[in-house]
Design an enzyme around this catalytic site. Sequence first.
Site, short mmCIF file in Angstrom:
data_model
loop_
_atom_site.label_atom_id
_atom_site.label_comp_id
_atom_site.label_asym_id
_atom_site.label_seq_id
_atom_site.Cartn_x
_atom_site.Cartn_y
_atom_site.Cartn_z
N VAL A 65 0.82 -1.17 -0.02
CA VAL A 65 -0.12 -0.14 -0.07
C VAL A 65 0.72 1.45 0.08
O VAL A 65 0.32 2.27 -0.28
CB VAL A 65 -1.14 0.18 1.00
N TYR A 156 3.55 6.98 16.38
CA TYR A 156 2.26 5.98 15.96
C TYR A 156 0.90 6.80 16.00
O TYR A 156 0.23 7.05 15.21
CB TYR A 156 2.09 4.73 16.60
N1 LIG Z 1 -3.67 -4.87 17.28
C1 LIG Z 1 -4.34 -3.60 17.86
O1 LIG Z 1 -4.11 -3.52 19.17
C2 LIG Z 1 -4.66 -2.47 16.96
C3 LIG Z 1 -5.16 -1.33 17.80
C4 LIG Z 1 -5.44 -0.21 17.15
C5 LIG Z 1 -5.35 0.08 15.81
N2 LIG Z 1 -4.87 -1.27 15.05
C6 LIG Z 1 -4.87 -1.14 13.57
O2 LIG Z 1 -5.67 -2.16 13.02
C7 LIG Z 1 -5.11 -2.54 11.92
C8 LIG Z 1 -4.65 -3.82 11.56
O3 LIG Z 1 -3.67 -4.10 12.74
P1 LIG Z 1 -3.44 -5.67 13.13
O4 LIG Z 1 -3.31 -5.47 14.77
O5 LIG Z 1 -4.23 -6.74 12.62
O6 LIG Z 1 -1.98 -5.98 12.61
P2 LIG Z 1 -1.20 -7.14 11.95
O7 LIG Z 1 0.00 -6.53 12.04
O8 LIG Z 1 -1.40 -8.26 12.69
O9 LIG Z 1 -1.72 -6.99 10.59
C9 LIG Z 1 -1.51 -6.02 9.66
C10 LIG Z 1 -1.34 -6.51 8.27
O10 LIG Z 1 -1.11 -5.20 7.53
C11 LIG Z 1 0.08 -5.74 6.46
N3 LIG Z 1 0.82 -4.68 5.97
C12 LIG Z 1 1.65 -4.02 6.52
N4 LIG Z 1 2.24 -3.20 5.81
C13 LIG Z 1 1.58 -3.37 4.66
C14 LIG Z 1 1.96 -2.76 3.38
N5 LIG Z 1 2.82 -1.85 3.09
N6 LIG Z 1 1.16 -3.09 2.35
C15 LIG Z 1 0.05 -4.24 2.49
N7 LIG Z 1 -0.14 -4.60 3.55
C16 LIG Z 1 0.55 -4.25 4.73
C17 LIG Z 1 0.76 -6.69 7.27
O11 LIG Z 1 1.50 -7.81 6.40
C18 LIG Z 1 -0.37 -7.55 8.15
O12 LIG Z 1 -1.10 -8.56 7.37
C19 LIG Z 1 -3.87 -1.59 11.87
O13 LIG Z 1 -4.16 -0.46 10.89
C20 LIG Z 1 -3.61 -1.23 13.11
O14 LIG Z 1 -2.89 -0.09 13.17
C21 LIG Z 1 -4.58 -2.29 15.74
#
Ligand SMILES: NC(=O)c1ccc[n+]([C@@H]2O[C@H](COP(=O)([O-])OP(=O)(O)OC[C@H]3O[C@@H](n4cnc5c(N)ncnc54)[C@H](O)[C@@H]3O)[C@@H](O)[C@H]2O)c1
Length: 260
Positions: A65, A156
């Site tokens: 992305v 972040y």
């Molecule tokens: N887990 C938490 O506690 C939490 C809390 C608040 C917000 N979020 C947000 O939720 C979303 C999902 O998080 P998650 O916890 O499932 O994270 P995760 O790291 O488990 O999954 C994120 C996914 O995004 C993909 N990704 C990363 N960089 C990329 C790129 N350049 N192009 C395409 N894909 C890419 C990764 O390969 C991964 O599969 C994120 O935006 C994160 O910031 C997560």
Amino acid sequence: MRLKDKVCVITGSARGIGRSTAILFAKEGAIQVLADINEEELKKTLELIKEEGGRERTTIMKVDVRNSQNVKEMIDKTIEMHGRIDVLVVNAGVVRVGPVEDFPDEEYDLLIDVNLKGTHYTCKYAIPYFKKQKFGSIITLASVAAHIGQVAHANYCSTKAGVLGYTRGLALDLAPYNVRVNSVSPGATDTPMLRSDVEKQARDRGIPYEVVKEEFEKEGVMGRWARPEEIASGILFLASDESSYMTGADLRLDGGWTTK
Ligand SMILES: NC(=O)c1ccc[n+]([C@@H]2O[C@H](COP(=O)([O-])OP(=O)(O)OC[C@H]3O[C@@H](n4cnc5c(N)ncnc54)[C@H](O)[C@@H]3O)[C@@H](O)[C@H]2O)c1
């Protein structure tokens, strides 16, 4: 079925919240395009969807992305295959933590490139189609970090607060086209991202993983982490017609973290 034959694109669907959302959407009858930079894990998501009977209705695409052209191709291919996009889940994200004064420039570039620019590119190339269709729902991933400060998360936080602003602004632009734009703000959710965040903090502070984990658990008033499926059901609500009067809103799925 709440997404019967709806064409849904989910970025970051190789693991975590994106994967759980893809599995839930498959159960709800969606036609899906799943995109991620991690092709191996994406194939595993596809296998899990097979168990829900949604494999034939799902296409996986390796997409970074951060790369504008890559994202454009993903959107154009989706339109070529299915003729429209009903739901766009802008979920791909990364976390990097540490004190601001030591924060490596390349890590901040990564946060900006994935969380902010990646969100923008994903919306940018889909918007002309949404406007033409005069229908659709876009869901972005903000965070509790968009609403409140988190220790060692300033960089972040800045990207997730940006996502929140972007979502509100876009909601106004697309409302005349019957396209809704909302965000979800998860709290601590048990995914590889959160586990790596806790590991890094434990290492940096020289304390056990379990101690940092407990700190995170106590942030919400419910005293536990969310399961990714609990975030996916909020995303499903925003994707479906059940939220037909919601736009520019943020759904906080944070176990009460920001209520305290
Ligand atoms: N887990 C938490 O506690 C939490 C809390 C608040 C917000 N979020 C947000 O939720 C979303 C999902 O998080 P998650 O916890 O499932 O994270 P995760 O790291 O488990 O999954 C994120 C996914 O995004 C993909 N990704 C990363 N960089 C990329 C790129 N350049 N192009 C395409 N894909 C890419 C990764 O390969 C991964 O599969 C994120 O935006 C994160 O910031 C997560």
